[in-house]
Write a protein that holds these residues in place. Structure first.
Motif, PDB file in Angstrom:
ATOM      1  N   GLY A   1       0.809  -1.214   0.000  1.00  0.00           N
ATOM      2  CA  GLY A   1       0.000   0.000   0.000  1.00  0.00           C
ATOM      3  C   GLY A   1       0.839   1.260   0.000  1.00  0.00           C
ATOM      4  N   MET A   2       0.155   2.404  -0.129  1.00  0.00           N
ATOM      5  CA  MET A   2       0.856   3.678  -0.267  1.00  0.00           C
ATOM      6  C   MET A   2       1.652   4.058   0.964  1.00  0.00           C
ATOM      7  N   GLY A   3       1.280   3.500   2.118  1.00  0.00           N
ATOM      8  CA  GLY A   3       2.055   3.785   3.318  1.00  0.00           C
ATOM      9  C   GLY A   3       3.484   3.306   3.227  1.00  0.00           C
ATOM     10  N   SER A   4       3.749   2.375   2.298  1.00  0.00           N
ATOM     11  CA  SER A   4       5.125   1.898   2.120  1.00  0.00           C
ATOM     12  C   SER A   4       6.049   3.021   1.665  1.00  0.00           C
ATOM     13  N   ILE A   5       5.507   3.991   0.936  1.00  0.00           N
ATOM     14  CA  ILE A   5       6.314   5.144   0.513  1.00  0.00           C
ATOM     15  C   ILE A   5       6.747   5.940   1.741  1.00  0.00           C
ATOM     16  N   SER A   6       5.782   6.293   2.577  1.00  0.00           N
ATOM     17  CA  SER A   6       6.087   7.090   3.771  1.00  0.00           C
ATOM     18  C   SER A   6       7.011   6.342   4.715  1.00  0.00           C
ATOM     19  N   ASN A   7       6.758   5.052   4.892  1.00  0.00           N
ATOM     20  CA  ASN A   7       7.611   4.267   5.788  1.00  0.00           C
ATOM     21  C   ASN A   7       9.045   4.189   5.278  1.00  0.00           C
ATOM     22  N   ALA A   8       9.203   4.054   3.955  1.00  0.00           N
ATOM     23  CA  ALA A   8      10.548   3.990   3.378  1.00  0.00           C
ATOM     24  C   ALA A   8      11.288   5.309   3.578  1.00  0.00           C
ATOM     25  N   ILE A   9      10.585   6.429   3.413  1.00  0.00           N
ATOM     26  CA  ILE A   9      11.219   7.735   3.614  1.00  0.00           C
ATOM     27  C   ILE A   9      11.640   7.898   5.069  1.00  0.00           C
ATOM     28  N   ALA A  10      10.754   7.484   5.984  1.00  0.00           N
ATOM     29  CA  ALA A  10      11.079   7.601   7.412  1.00  0.00           C
ATOM     30  C   ALA A  10      12.302   6.763   7.758  1.00  0.00           C
ATOM     31  N   ARG A  11      12.379   5.562   7.219  1.00  0.00           N
ATOM     32  CA  ARG A  11      13.546   4.707   7.502  1.00  0.00           C
ATOM     33  C   ARG A  11      14.813   5.299   6.906  1.00  0.00           C
ATOM     34  N   SER A  12      14.682   5.863   5.706  1.00  0.00           N
ATOM     35  CA  SER A  12      15.848   6.487   5.080  1.00  0.00           C
ATOM     36  C   SER A  12      16.350   7.651   5.929  1.00  0.00           C
ATOM     37  N   GLY A  13      15.434   8.512   6.375  1.00  0.00           N
ATOM     38  CA  GLY A  13      15.833   9.633   7.230  1.00  0.00           C
ATOM     39  C   GLY A  13      16.348   9.180   8.581  1.00  0.00           C
ATOM     40  N   GLY A  14      15.826   8.053   9.062  1.00  0.00           N
ATOM     41  CA  GLY A  14      16.239   7.551  10.365  1.00  0.00           C
ATOM     42  C   GLY A  14      17.704   7.204  10.441  1.00  0.00           C
ATOM     43  N   ARG A  15      18.277   6.754   9.329  1.00  0.00           N
ATOM     44  CA  ARG A  15      19.705   6.402   9.373  1.00  0.00           C
ATOM     45  C   ARG A  15      20.579   7.640   9.540  1.00  0.00           C
ATOM     46  N   PHE A  16      20.014   8.825   9.262  1.00  0.00           N
ATOM     47  CA  PHE A  16      20.760  10.084   9.455  1.00  0.00           C
ATOM     48  C   PHE A  16      20.373  10.748  10.774  1.00  0.00           C
ATOM     49  N   GLY A  17      19.586  10.052  11.573  1.00  0.00           N
ATOM     50  CA  GLY A  17      19.223  10.581  12.882  1.00  0.00           C
ATOM     51  C   GLY A  17      17.866  11.258  12.956  1.00  0.00           C
ATOM     52  N   MET A  18      17.111  11.299  11.859  1.00  0.00           N
ATOM     53  CA  MET A  18      15.787  11.922  11.906  1.00  0.00           C
ATOM     54  C   MET A  18      14.886  11.152  12.874  1.00  0.00           C
ATOM     55  N   GLN A  19      14.254  11.879  13.777  1.00  0.00           N
ATOM     56  CA  GLN A  19      13.333  11.280  14.738  1.00  0.00           C
ATOM     57  C   GLN A  19      11.890  11.568  14.324  1.00  0.00           C
ATOM     58  N   VAL A  20      11.005  10.626  14.597  1.00  0.00           N
ATOM     59  CA  VAL A  20       9.583  10.789  14.289  1.00  0.00           C
ATOM     60  C   VAL A  20       8.774  10.420  15.524  1.00  0.00           C
ATOM     61  N   ARG A  21       7.854  11.306  15.895  1.00  0.00           N
ATOM     62  CA  ARG A  21       6.955  11.038  17.022  1.00  0.00           C
ATOM     63  C   ARG A  21       5.511  11.065  16.533  1.00  0.00           C
ATOM     64  N   THR A  22       4.744  10.046  16.881  1.00  0.00           N
ATOM     65  CA  THR A  22       3.320  10.028  16.582  1.00  0.00           C
ATOM     66  C   THR A  22       2.531  10.438  17.815  1.00  0.00           C
ATOM     67  N   ASP A  23       1.220  10.596  17.651  1.00  0.00           N
ATOM     68  CA  ASP A  23       0.358  11.068  18.743  1.00  0.00           C
ATOM     69  C   ASP A  23       0.900  12.353  19.352  1.00  0.00           C
ATOM     70  N   ALA A  24       1.432  13.210  18.513  1.00  0.00           N
ATOM     71  CA  ALA A  24       2.027  14.478  18.957  1.00  0.00           C
ATOM     72  C   ALA A  24       1.333  15.618  18.212  1.00  0.00           C
ATOM     73  N   ASP A  25       0.225  16.065  18.762  1.00  0.00           N
ATOM     74  CA  ASP A  25      -0.604  17.087  18.122  1.00  0.00           C
ATOM     75  C   ASP A  25      -0.082  18.475  18.495  1.00  0.00           C
ATOM     76  N   VAL A  26       0.221  19.279  17.481  1.00  0.00           N
ATOM     77  CA  VAL A  26       0.764  20.616  17.717  1.00  0.00           C
ATOM     78  C   VAL A  26      -0.369  21.605  17.943  1.00  0.00           C
ATOM     79  N   ARG A  27      -0.256  22.366  19.036  1.00  0.00           N
ATOM     80  CA  ARG A  27      -1.261  23.388  19.339  1.00  0.00           C
ATOM     81  C   ARG A  27      -0.886  24.726  18.727  1.00  0.00           C
ATOM     82  N   SER A  28       0.414  25.065  18.776  1.00  0.00           N
ATOM     83  CA  SER A  28       0.814  26.387  18.285  1.00  0.00           C
ATOM     84  C   SER A  28       2.302  26.403  17.949  1.00  0.00           C
ATOM     85  N   VAL A  29       2.667  27.368  17.115  1.00  0.00           N
ATOM     86  CA  VAL A  29       4.063  27.633  16.793  1.00  0.00           C
ATOM     87  C   VAL A  29       4.585  28.674  17.779  1.00  0.00           C
ATOM     88  N   LEU A  30       5.706  28.373  18.415  1.00  0.00           N
ATOM     89  CA  LEU A  30       6.316  29.304  19.364  1.00  0.00           C
ATOM     90  C   LEU A  30       7.164  30.328  18.617  1.00  0.00           C
TER      91      LEU A  30
END
Length: 530
Positions: free
Chosen positions: A242-271
């Motif tokens: 499914g199409m989620g494989s695209i997003s998952n592949a990008i996340a894994r690719s970024g992860g090897r460079f240290g990119m972190q991803v958090r779910t259930d993290a709803d943003v209320r405002s920009v500081l």
């Protein structure tokens, strides 16, 4: 005051937010991507809607993801696998059908069933369109310049003109694409209403809110050619898993460079501190500091909900409020006990086992009438339909012997006159099954489960403003220099340190990865200057 926790925090883990984050992390930045939902992907996602059935609930086919992004991020190493689908099949009420092949001669033979003249004209039409494809493939990578008398903006405009000087001879053709209706442009080559409907189908149902006679829809005819499918990155088709494989592949690719991803993290405002974006606050009250903030959320959400309005110029805010972003396409997902049989399809004659891609919209008038009810707060009783059955080529999506069908249909008003109740959703699902049943008799008998997402649901679930899958119409008045607002089309915003990287920015929606790529490029330029 302590140093910021991150070099960049990104609001929204849709595919563009992940692309932007992966490029920034690859450059050495410390990046955090925040997603309000419990899974990543935004509208490029796979969800288990029913036990054992995995559905691409929003975007449904990999057609525009750019080879440059795929190769730069080495996505094939991280689960990015495209499965070539059977040819696109379009049945007609009289029992005839049309199949679109990769082979031009075979497609011409299909068109000849309806018009010998149109079959002869098809190669000429393709040549005309292919001649313009290099311009479109070039301009999507551009950072739009701002129109002003400032020396820097004038220099940017001149550099843009110089880079694209080779396309001056195509100016009037490009102008026609941007201003004509799909119907008027196709009328220059074709006479058959069925042929015009088949070739112009996407212009009436490609995620916007228009009929094929609406001015400006001719541009949509070129969108399939924005991606070069003859590259080392591979062609188009269904994604394994499914199409989620695209997003998952990008996340894994970024992860090897240290990119972190958090779910259930709803943003209320920009500081904002000292006039510059410096982080975000979550609805939980947690503050996350960063040197810069990048919004993959829509422009409407970012600037009308997350940013203090006092920080934004009135004309900018008005431009964001005025962005035309009411969508009228919707999704109906079906869990099937077996594959429905399309009466116009003969596997032995077709040369492939099953039509996993089916379009229903037999004439231009049919497509136009499917849009008319939206003008009055209603939905079409005879909708156009794009029915994809990816489980016909990917058995990982459903239990053994079962299947999933993902239907994009239209049109339905985002702001339905009576409101979107459960009864209205059921009625919308019924008209889709009724329409499919005209071409696949007995389909209701094989439907085990049904899931309907109206335009209002697409907004609620995926933060698509007005339910518009592109965050807003991609039209002359809302493209390039004016997306999302005049003077701020360069991925930056009126708040220093706050950027856009999603479909609200150039070149708009579709699973391309380009807004994320381009925004990362501009962010890295600014980081070097600082």
């Amino acid at each position: 005051m302590s140093d910021p926790a991150f070099d960049a925090v990104i609001i929204g883990a849709g595919h563009n937010g992940l692309v932007c984050g992966a490029y920034l992390a690859k450059s050495g930045m410390k990046v955090l991507v925040l997603e309000r939902r419990p899974l990543i992907g935004g509208a490029c996602v796979t969800e288990e809607v029913w036990p054992g059935y995995r559905v691409s609930t929003a975007s449904y086919i990999m057609a525009l993801m750019q080879p440059k992004v795929i190769l730069d991020l080495e996505l094939a190493k991280f689960g990015f696998e495209v499965l070539k689908p059977p040819p696109l099949f379009q049945p007609f009420p009289d029992g005839r059908s049309m199949t679109f092949w990769d082979d031009e001669a075979r497609t011409c033979a299909e068109l000849a069933k309806f018009s010998a003249k149109d079959a002869a004209a098809y190669p000429e039409y393709r040549r005309w369109m292919r001649a313009l494809a290099p311009f479109m493939r070039s301009i999507i990578w551009e950072t739009p310049f701002n129109v002003s008398l400032r020396s820097g903006d004038i220099a940017d405009a001149l550099r843009f003109a110089w880079r694209n000087k080779g396309f001056v001879g195509d100016f009037y053709k490009i102008y026609d694409l941007l201003t004509l209706s799909a119907y008027d442009l196709l009328g220059r080559w074709f006479e058959s209403e069925e042929v015009k409907a088949a070739i112009g189908f996407y212009a009436a149902g490609g995620g916007g809110s228009a009929g094929p006679r609406s001015p400006g829809t001719a541009y949509v005819l070129l969108r399939p050619l924005v991606r070069d499918h003859e590259t080392a990155a591979g062609g188009w088709g269904f994604m394994r898993g499914g199409m989620g494989s695209i997003s998952n592949a990008i996340a894994r690719s970024g992860g090897r460079f240290g990119m972190q991803v958090r779910t259930d993290a709803d943003v209320r405002s920009v500081l904002v501190k000292d006039g510059r974006a410096c982080g975000v606050m979550l609805t939980s009250g947690e503050e996350i500091t960063a040197k810069r903030v990048v919004a993959n959320a829509s422009a409407r959400t970012t600037f009308l909900k997350l940013v203090d309005p006092a920080l934004l110029p009135d004309d900018f805010t008005q431009s964001i409020r005025s962005m035309r972003s009411k969508g009228s396409v919707y999704k109906v997902h079906l869990a099937l006990d077996e594959l429905p049989r399309f009466s116009a399809f003969d596997a032995s004659a077709a040369g492939f086992p099953y039509p996993a891609q089916v379009r229903i919209g037999p004439t231009i008038d049919y497509l136009e009438r499917s849009f008319d009810p939206v003008k009055y707060g209603d939905y079409a009783r005879q909708p156009f339909v794009v029915a994809m059955t990816p489980s016909a080529v990917d058995d990982s999506l459903s239990p053994p012997g079962k299947h999933v069908m993902s239907v994009m249909a239209g049109h339905a008003a985002y702001d339905l006159r009576e409101g979107w109740s459960d009864a209205a959703r059921d009625a919308l699902g019924d008209v889709v099954l009724d329409t499919l049943g005209e071409y696949a008799p007995g389909i209701r008998d094989v439907v085990a489960h049904r899931h309907v997402l109206t335009p209002a649901d697409l907004e609620r679930v995926f933060d698509l403003p007005g339910g518009h899958v592109h965050h807003g119409e991609i039209s002359v008045d809302q493209a390039f220099l004016r997306r999302p607002a005049p003077g701020y089309a360069d991925y930056r915003s009126p708040v220093p340190g706050l950027y856009l990287c999603g479909a609200s920015a150039h070149p708009g929606g579709g699973v391309t990865g380009v807004p994320g790529h381009n925004a990362a490029r501009e962010i890295m330029k600014d980081a070097k200057r600082r």
